[in-house]
Design a protein around this motif. Structure first.
Motif: not given
Length: 87
Positions: A31, A41-45, A74
């Protein structure tokens, strides 16, 4: 005026439960790198409680996750595909 749609790269990943901390550390570094080079943006779910009525229910099946594995979605957001290629 309609808001312009952004470009997204998304990933569905399977991570062994015993290696989640290791994965999070690696993802945090990733990230920082994407953001350093201009990603928006960078997202981890992490999927924890999938119900059959939600689309996320299909991620574990699609990824062929085993009971001792977690499933992650992600994604990285960019202004456009050209911007993604620059990043």
């Amino acid at each position: 005026m309609a808001k312009k749609t952004k470009y997204v790269d998304g990933f569905v990943l399977v991570v062994p439960k015993k290696r989640v901390a290791e994965y999070r550390k690696m993802a945090k570094g990733g990230a920082k790198m994407w953001m350093k080079y201009g990603a928006l943006s960078y997202k981890e779910c992490m999927l924890e409680d999938a119900k059959p009525k939600f689309i996320t229910f299909f991620f574990p099946k699609m990824a062929k996750a085993k009971p001792n594995e977690t499933v992650w979605f992600s994604y990285i957001e960019y202004r456009s595909r050209t911007h993604r290629d620059q990043v």
